[in-house]
Design a protein around this motif. Structure first.
Motif, mmCIF file in Angstrom:
data_model
loop_
_atom_site.group_PDB
_atom_site.id
_atom_site.type_symbol
_atom_site.label_atom_id
_atom_site.label_comp_id
_atom_site.label_asym_id
_atom_site.label_seq_id
_atom_site.Cartn_x
_atom_site.Cartn_y
_atom_site.Cartn_z
ATOM 1 N N VAL A 301 0.829 -1.207 0.000
ATOM 2 C CA VAL A 301 0.000 0.000 0.000
ATOM 3 C C VAL A 301 0.861 1.254 0.000
ATOM 4 C CG1 VAL A 301 -1.656 1.334 1.355
ATOM 5 C CG2 VAL A 301 -1.984 -1.118 1.070
ATOM 6 N N GLU A 302 1.941 1.257 0.780
ATOM 7 C CA GLU A 302 2.828 2.418 0.824
ATOM 8 C C GLU A 302 3.520 2.634 -0.517
ATOM 9 O OE1 GLU A 302 4.960 5.712 2.162
ATOM 10 O OE2 GLU A 302 3.150 4.703 2.892
ATOM 11 N N MET A 303 3.940 1.567 -1.175
ATOM 12 C CA MET A 303 4.546 1.702 -2.491
ATOM 13 C C MET A 303 3.542 2.268 -3.493
ATOM 14 S SD MET A 303 6.701 -1.887 -2.627
ATOM 15 C CE MET A 303 7.052 -1.673 -4.374
ATOM 16 N N ARG A 305 0.992 4.177 -2.748
ATOM 17 C CA ARG A 305 0.758 5.577 -2.403
ATOM 18 C C ARG A 305 1.840 6.472 -3.000
ATOM 19 N NH1 ARG A 305 2.351 9.449 1.017
ATOM 20 N NH2 ARG A 305 4.036 8.130 1.815
ATOM 21 N N ARG A 306 3.088 6.035 -2.886
ATOM 22 C CA ARG A 306 4.179 6.821 -3.453
ATOM 23 C C ARG A 306 4.076 6.899 -4.978
ATOM 24 N NH1 ARG A 306 8.757 7.753 -0.264
ATOM 25 N NH2 ARG A 306 8.481 7.117 1.912
ATOM 26 N N ARG A 307 3.665 5.797 -5.600
ATOM 27 C CA ARG A 307 3.509 5.814 -7.052
ATOM 28 C C ARG A 307 2.390 6.755 -7.464
ATOM 29 N NH1 ARG A 307 0.439 3.273 -10.971
ATOM 30 N NH2 ARG A 307 1.510 2.868 -12.946
ATOM 31 N N SER A 308 1.302 6.762 -6.699
ATOM 32 C CA SER A 308 0.193 7.666 -7.002
ATOM 33 C C SER A 308 0.621 9.118 -6.880
ATOM 34 C CB SER A 308 -0.977 7.382 -6.048
ATOM 35 O OG SER A 308 -2.040 8.277 -6.278
ATOM 36 N N GLU A 309 1.429 9.433 -5.875
ATOM 37 C CA GLU A 309 1.909 10.802 -5.719
ATOM 38 C C GLU A 309 2.822 11.211 -6.864
ATOM 39 O OE1 GLU A 309 3.684 10.912 -1.887
ATOM 40 O OE2 GLU A 309 1.773 11.152 -0.820
ATOM 41 N N ARG A 310 3.650 10.284 -7.319
ATOM 42 C CA ARG A 310 4.525 10.606 -8.449
ATOM 43 C C ARG A 310 3.706 10.859 -9.715
ATOM 44 N NH1 ARG A 310 7.863 6.466 -6.218
ATOM 45 N NH2 ARG A 310 6.968 4.983 -7.681
ATOM 46 N N LEU A 311 2.626 10.044 -9.926
ATOM 47 C CA LEU A 311 1.807 10.237 -11.115
ATOM 48 C C LEU A 311 1.080 11.574 -11.086
ATOM 49 C CD1 LEU A 311 0.261 6.659 -11.570
ATOM 50 C CD2 LEU A 311 2.007 7.744 -12.975
ATOM 51 N N ARG A 312 0.761 12.052 -9.883
ATOM 52 C CA ARG A 312 0.049 13.326 -9.776
ATOM 53 C C ARG A 312 1.005 14.506 -9.606
ATOM 54 N NH1 ARG A 312 -4.131 12.620 -5.071
ATOM 55 N NH2 ARG A 312 -2.526 11.223 -4.249
#
Length: 317
Positions: A301-303, A305-312
Motif C-alpha cells: 500500500v505504501e509503495m 501511495r508513493r507511485r500515485s503521488e509521483r503520477l500526480r
C-alpha cells in the motif's frame, strides 16, 4: 531530522521529549504484536515465556506449532512426507482448509467490493451528483455501525432474502444465503466497499477532469476514456482499496460466526474455535504468519501511495 544549530535549549529539550513520547507510543502499539512472534516458537504448550526461552536455551524453542498447522486434522500425520502425505494435509488439515476458505472468500469479495466501490466513487466524485453527502454516509455506514449490529442484520436478511418483497405483495421463491459461500462473500464485500470508496475518492480528488474532457474532444467514447485515461491514474487508489477490502475480509470473524455454515471455516473462525475448544500455541503461529502477511500488504500500500503521488506530480514523503 537533525536540529538546526540555532535551536534554543528549550527547543532541544522539547525535540528529544517529543521523540521519546513517539517512541513510547510506538512501543505501546507494537508490543502486543511483537511478543506473539517469539512465543510461537515455544517448545512447551504454554502461552508464556519459559525459563529455557528466557535463557535462550535452544531446547526451549521449536517449530512444533508451525508443523501442527499442517498436521492438525490429518488422517495419518505420522506417515512419510510423500505426495500422499501432502494430499492428506491439503484435504483434511483444518488450518489449511481454513486458509483455503479465507482466500476464496477474500478473493471474490475483494473483486466485488472493488468493482462496486470504484463505480460508487466515480459517481460521487462528479459535482452534479445529487445528495452526495447522504449517499456517501450510507455507503460507508458498514465501517461506522458496530459490526455486531451489521452482522445481525445480515443474518436475518440472508436467512430470508425475499422477505422485503413479501411486504409489497410479492412472494417469490428464494434460497437462503446464510450458510453458503455466496452469503459470506456478499457480507464481506459489504464490509469492504467503504474502504474502496474512501481510497478511490481520495485519489480522484487530485484527478484533473480536463484530461477526460480532452479525450472526449478528440473523439474518445466514455469507455475508452475510462480505461485509457482515468483508470491508469486512479489505479493505485483502486489497488489500495482492494488490499484493504481483502484484509477486512481475511480478518473478519463476527459476520462469519453469524452467516457462515460449517463448511465456511475461515482462519479467524478457526482461531475462535481453537480458543473456545482447545487452547493451543498453534494460534500464535497463525498470528505470526498473519502479522508477516499484513506487513507485506502495508508495504505494498505504501509503495502504491508513493507511485500515485509521483503520477500526480507530488513529491513522495
Amino acid at each position: 531530522m537533525a536540529l538546526p544549530t540555532y535551536a534554543s535549549p528549550l527547543e532541544k529539550i522539547w525535540h528529544y521529549a517529543y521523540l521519546a513520547i513517539c517512541a513510547a507510543i510506538f512501543f505501546f502499539l507494537i508490543a502486543p504484536i511483537v511478543v506473539v512472534i517469539p512465543l510461537s516458537f515455544n517448545a512447551e504448550p504454554y502461552f508464556t515465556f519459559t525459563e529455557k526461552m528466557l535463557s535462550f536455551d535452544p531446547e526451549g524453542y521449536s517449530m512444533r506449532w508451525y508443523n501442527s498447522l499442517l498436521t492438525f486434522g490429518m488422517t495419518n500425520p505420522d506417515a512419510p512426507k510423500d505426495l500422499s502425505w501432502w494430499a492428506d494435509a491439503w484435504q483434511n488439515a483444518k488450518w489449511i482448509k481454513a486458509a483455503k476458505s479465507s482466500i476464496i472468500i477474500g478473493f471474490f469479495s475483494t473483486i466485488l467490493a472493488t468493482v462496486l466501490g470504484t463505480l460508487a466513487a466515480l459517481g460521487l466524485s462528479r459535482p452534479e451528483m445529487p445528495f452526495r453527502r447522504v449517499i456517501m454516509a450510507v455507503l460507508i455506514s458498514p465501517m461506522i455501525v458496530p459490526i455486531i449490529i451489521t452482522a445481525t442484520g445480515m443474518f436475518f436478511f440472508y436467512s430470508n432474502p425475499c422477505a422485503p418483497l413479501s411486504w409489497i405483495g410479492l412472494n417469490p421463491s428464494c434460497g437462503k444465503l446464510a450458510g453458503t459461500y455466496l452469503g459470506v462473500i456478499l457480507a464481506h464485500a459489504t464490509l469492504g466497499i467503504p474502504f474502496v470508496i474512501i481510497t478511490v475518492t481520495a485519489t480522484l480528488i487530485g484527478f484533473d477532469q480536463s484530461l477526460a474532457r480532452a479525450a472526449a474532444s478528440l473523439g474518445a467514447n466514455p469507455r475508452t476514456t475510462f480505461f485509457r485515461i482515468i483508470m491508469p491514474l486512479i489505479l493505485p487508489g483502486v489497488i489500495s482499496g482492494a488490499l484493504f477490502a481483502f484484509v477486512t475480509s481475511f480478518d473478519e470473524v463476527v459476520a462469519v460466526l453469524f452467516i457462515a455454515g460449517p463448511d465456511q471455516q475461515t482462519i479467524p473462525r478457526q482461531m475462535w474455535n481453537g480458543i473456545r475448544e482447545q487452547i493451543s500455541p498453534a494460534i500464535l503461529a497463525v498470528a505470526t504468519l498473519l502479522v508477516i502477511f499484513s506487513i507485506a500488504l502495508l508495504a505494498t500500500v505504501e509503495m502504491l501511495r508513493r507511485r500515485s503521488e509521483r503520477l500526480r506530480g507530488i513529491t513522495p514523503h
